[in-house]
Design an enzyme around this catalytic site. Sequence first.
Site, PDB file in Angstrom:
ATOM      1  N   ASP A 464      55.993  44.249  38.028  1.00 58.37           N
ATOM      2  CA  ASP A 464      55.885  42.808  37.796  1.00 58.37           C
ATOM      3  C   ASP A 464      56.158  42.016  39.065  1.00 58.37           C
ATOM      4  OD1 ASP A 464      55.036  42.290  35.144  1.00 58.37           O
ATOM      5  OD2 ASP A 464      56.898  43.197  34.444  1.00 58.37           O
ATOM      6  N   CYS A 511      62.911  50.849  39.361  1.00 61.02           N
ATOM      7  CA  CYS A 511      62.300  51.568  38.247  1.00 61.02           C
ATOM      8  C   CYS A 511      60.816  51.254  38.103  1.00 61.02           C
ATOM      9  CB  CYS A 511      63.042  51.270  36.945  1.00 61.02           C
ATOM     10  SG  CYS A 511      63.042  49.530  36.531  1.00 61.02           S
TER      11      CYS A 511
HETATM   12  C1  PEP Z   1      58.251  46.739  36.321  1.00 56.14           C
HETATM   13  O1  PEP Z   1      57.790  45.627  36.065  1.00 56.14           O
HETATM   14  O2  PEP Z   1      58.230  47.254  37.467  1.00 56.14           O
HETATM   15  C2  PEP Z   1      58.876  47.547  35.263  1.00 56.14           C
HETATM   16  C3  PEP Z   1      59.517  48.666  35.532  1.00 56.14           C
HETATM   17  O3  PEP Z   1      58.735  47.133  33.980  1.00 56.14           O
HETATM   18  P1  PEP Z   1      57.379  47.227  33.145  1.00 56.14           P
HETATM   19  O4  PEP Z   1      56.420  48.099  33.934  1.00 56.14           O
HETATM   20  O5  PEP Z   1      57.743  47.797  31.834  1.00 56.14           O
HETATM   21  O6  PEP Z   1      56.943  45.812  33.090  1.00 56.14           O
HETATM   22 MG    MG Z   2      58.316  44.653  34.215  1.00 58.97          MG
END
Ligand code: PEP
Ligand code: MG
Length: 581
Positions: A464, A511
Amino acid sequence: MSFTLHGLAVSNGIAIGQAHLISQATLEVSHLVIAPRMVEKEVARFETALTHVRDEFKLLKVGKENSPTDIGAFIDLHMMILADPELSEVPKQIIRERRCNAEWAIVQQMEILVAQFEQIDDVYLRERSFDVRQVVERVVRELVGKPGHAAVKAPKGSKGENLIVVAHDLSPSDVMAFKDQHFSSFVTDVGGATSHTAILARGMGIPAVLGLHNARQLIRDKETLIVDGTRGVLIVNPDARILEEYALKKSQLEIERSKLKLLKTARATTLDRVKIELLANIEEPSDVAAVIESGADGVGLFRTEFIFLGRGDMPSEEEQYEAYRKTVKGMEGRPITIRTFDLGNDKNLHSDMGEDRKRDNPALGLRSIRLSLADPKSFQAQLRAILRVSKLGKVKILIPMLSHAHQVDQTLAALEQAKSSLRGEKIAFDEGIEIGGMIEVPAAALAVGLFLRRLNFISIGTNDLIQYTLAIDRSDEQVSNLYDPLHPAVLMLLEHIISSAEKAKIPVSMCGELAGDSHLTRLLLGMGLRQFSMYPAQIPEVKQKIKQSDISEITPIVRRILRLEESAKIQEQIERLNSNR
Ligand code: PEP
Ligand code: MG
């Protein structure tokens, strides 16, 4: 006819199998009765849809005229079918005579035509019924506004192993549904490299190619396909020599993967003895087996919303407790970071996937922690469920999509409320449970101090963060060429977050997808990152890279890379950084 399509390489590996086309559900349209005064409007709506599809075909043809693959001829055939009065005129009569909606009229006519084709002895002509269906499906999609989402299931009596799903689009809930079907790969016309659909493919460790534009239109059921998920290539009806070549590549890759698995019990320590924590990203309790198998130190991101996608309503505290309990138990004492629901945008509890996505800016709307704070009752249920399992293992809470400090304050107050209700009921939980926040909005990255002062840890969501920093919809393949993790602005933000956390002595992990990309491991180590969370399947490769790296050597080189202003130069220097040793 053999031909090759190019798309986005979103999940590595090679799959060889039979095409399994989905989204016939698009053709399951409702039958509506139209008021007499609306009939001509319905006819006009039908005509507009035909015009749009015809224009789409014309666009598709551009540049394909001299293609050695006959794709141009294929599109011509579909244009002819579309122009045939049986499909362009008869549905209008049906609308007028039966006062019905356009989608229903064209599907009725299609059924008649398909039944006629199926009577024909000549195989070639009989197979044209596929083309009629594909053309009608395209018109229906145009009429309903958005491609439909089908339940993704292997055909009766067959297992998914040798099947490659070919779809126009797959929602994250579709992909979750086919976790059980063991398809060997999937390819789609749309979708970006860090869309949740792509992320799920990586999580399942199956090759996938997205953004192929018109694969669903060009491929027939049961045709032989080769998916090269590393190069983003799809080969349809390969000849024997190509098949043999890819079968060999596939088995070589499998051998390499099984060698890497030997690193399971090895420590992720650099050459200069810095211990790195490697954690896993999961979506549901059953993922725990793969986490243990990968040798991960724990779970760094549990995307809880995935368990409940498409079910229609909010899960109760008890349902959540049961899912989290299984996961925590399965982790046998290893730490687990549970993220509160990151719902909205492309992840919905309603299977039509739609309401939120239909808004103008769903990624900027009422989603994630904003949605949780707007629905205190559901938020309490989730916080209570997490608190209750905190007694069973080492559990932390992670809050997604923070942008404002007051969201943390409100979340901490909600957590306190959940704790005090549990105390009142004499239900045990970990009083010292840690709470962290995702830094995935540029505002939170720039003002990271606000969050470091309020939280026990932070985790960088690069998927994001890149989307919002570069203003690129991560699910839209049309702008995927602009989704650039090495854009200097992205690297500046990452550097700022990591060094600020280090100064504040607050643990920081990553993450997002960058954490699992072994080409970037050294860059991130040189920036000071010591905790990485990724899909279990990615852990061995990243671990190997860590074991071959010397942080004291890397750090000054990375500092120089961070001063560069062009992604291409940055990329070049990262390649050099990776080629050392
Ligand atoms: C991200 O945005 O990097 C993340 C780990 O969350 P998601 O991919 O679930 O939006
Ligand atoms: Mg995210």
